[in-house]
Design an enzyme around this catalytic site. Structure first.
Site, PDB file in Angstrom:
ATOM      1  N   ASP A 135      44.644  42.285  33.986  1.00 28.96           N
ATOM      2  CA  ASP A 135      44.545  42.689  35.384  1.00 28.96           C
ATOM      3  C   ASP A 135      43.332  43.578  35.619  1.00 28.96           C
ATOM      4  OD1 ASP A 135      45.385  42.678  37.985  1.00 28.96           O
ATOM      5  OD2 ASP A 135      46.810  44.315  37.740  1.00 28.96           O
ATOM      6  N   GLY A 136      42.772  43.462  36.821  1.00 31.47           N
ATOM      7  CA  GLY A 136      41.713  44.371  37.228  1.00 31.47           C
ATOM      8  C   GLY A 136      40.340  43.756  37.365  1.00 31.47           C
ATOM      9  N   ARG A 177      34.413  39.161  43.567  1.00 30.67           N
ATOM     10  CA  ARG A 177      35.518  39.069  42.618  1.00 30.67           C
ATOM     11  C   ARG A 177      35.211  38.102  41.477  1.00 30.67           C
ATOM     12  NH1 ARG A 177      40.440  40.911  44.021  1.00 30.67           N
ATOM     13  NH2 ARG A 177      41.454  39.241  42.858  1.00 30.67           N
ATOM     14  N   SER A 196      48.704  32.948  37.128  1.00 28.03           N
ATOM     15  CA  SER A 196      50.127  32.910  37.428  1.00 28.03           C
ATOM     16  C   SER A 196      50.428  31.906  38.539  1.00 28.03           C
ATOM     17  CB  SER A 196      50.621  34.299  37.858  1.00 28.03           C
ATOM     18  OG  SER A 196      50.125  34.614  39.152  1.00 28.03           O
ATOM     19  N   GLU A 256      51.883  32.644  41.180  1.00 28.03           N
ATOM     20  CA  GLU A 256      51.574  33.351  42.421  1.00 28.03           C
ATOM     21  C   GLU A 256      50.087  33.331  42.746  1.00 28.03           C
ATOM     22  OE1 GLU A 256      55.466  34.496  40.961  1.00 28.03           O
ATOM     23  OE2 GLU A 256      53.498  34.516  39.981  1.00 28.03           O
ATOM     24  N   ASN A 257      49.250  33.144  41.727  1.00 25.33           N
ATOM     25  CA  ASN A 257      47.809  33.116  41.963  1.00 25.33           C
ATOM     26  C   ASN A 257      47.374  31.924  42.814  1.00 25.33           C
ATOM     27  OD1 ASN A 257      46.923  34.485  38.698  1.00 25.33           O
ATOM     28  ND2 ASN A 257      47.254  35.515  40.658  1.00 25.33           N
ATOM     29  N   ARG A 261      49.363  45.586  29.329  1.00 25.52           N
ATOM     30  CA  ARG A 261      49.055  45.369  30.739  1.00 25.52           C
ATOM     31  C   ARG A 261      47.886  46.273  31.117  1.00 25.52           C
ATOM     32  NH1 ARG A 261      51.560  43.596  35.754  1.00 25.52           N
ATOM     33  NH2 ARG A 261      49.814  43.628  37.213  1.00 25.52           N
TER      34      ARG A 261
END
Length: 227
Positions: free
Chosen positions: A2-3, A15, A47, A49-50, A170
């Site tokens: 993440d990040g 991004r 994911s 959700e991505n 994480r």
């Protein structure tokens, strides 16, 4: 991992620049994993959700995935790394599916570190899929309710044949599991760091492993029983 986006934003980049730099971190961490002899490394790459992200970012991520697999396959072969993938792979773009399948095939006989890509992955999707499979087997008379054990349920998961993780890392400052390996992480040690993924390299992995080595893993027992 993440990040990526926040790493790019703090530097005035888009991004996708963060995602590209994140690929470098994957390479460095995989190399470090082989150096210390880790047998399995799973990276939450994309994911379920991505898919809800803007189409332009999803397209860029798919293109980056294809180019990265092409570029890294020779190194995977040279370092004896086997590639696997878990998730609803049917949702991936055709070129991603083809590139991924070819790399999995080429590396299938490698005996070093197994690198698992979680792609289009959701633990809730995985658990629901396993439940439906077992329910269908019961309905068809292949098994009875008494046959449904933890071991049989595990064999219906996308991770069948893979050991449960010992350590979850994480990055990016978030302190949640985010729909990742919910069944498999039952007894994993959890390591959270504020470091954004593009800045997470070899030394950061070693620090996480050192944290793990200092933990007492009791699995329900007392310290006295372990001693």
């Amino acid at each position: 991992m993440d990040g990526n986006g926040r790493w790019a934003k703090t530097r005035g980049h888009d991004r996708n620049t963060g995602h590209r730099e994140g690929v470098v971190s994957v390479r460095k961490v995989v190399e470090a994993a082989t150096t210390v002899g880790l047998k399995y490394l799973t990276v939450y790459t994309f994911s379920m959700e991505n898919w809800l992200r803007p189409d332009t970012e999803v397209q860029a991520l798919m293109s980056l995935l294809v180019s990265s697999i092409h570029r890294e396959t020779p190194d995977l072969m040279g370092n004896n790394i086997r590639l696997c993938a878990i998730g609803d792979l049917s949702r991936l773009h055709d070129d991603v599916q083809q590139t991924l399948a070819e790399c999995v095939r080429l590396t299938s006989a490698n005996t070093g570190t197994t690198l698992v890509l979680a792609l289009s992955y959701s633990s809730r999707w995985e658990l629901l899929h396993a439940t439906r499979q077992l329910a269908a087997d019961v309905a068809e008379g292949k098994i009875t309710l008494d046959d449904i054990t933890e071991a049989r349920f595990t064999q219906c998961l996308a991770t069948r044949g893979l050991p449960d993780p010992d350590l979850l890392i994480r990055t990016g400052g978030e302190k949640r599991i985010s729909n990742f390996l919910l069944w498999q992480l039952s007894y994993a040690e959890l390591y959270f760091t504020d470091i954004f993924w593009p800045d997470f390299r070899e030394n950061e992995l070693y620090e996480a492993i050192l944290y793990y080595q200092q933990r007492e893993r009791r699995f329900g027992k007392t310290s006295e029983q372990l001693n």
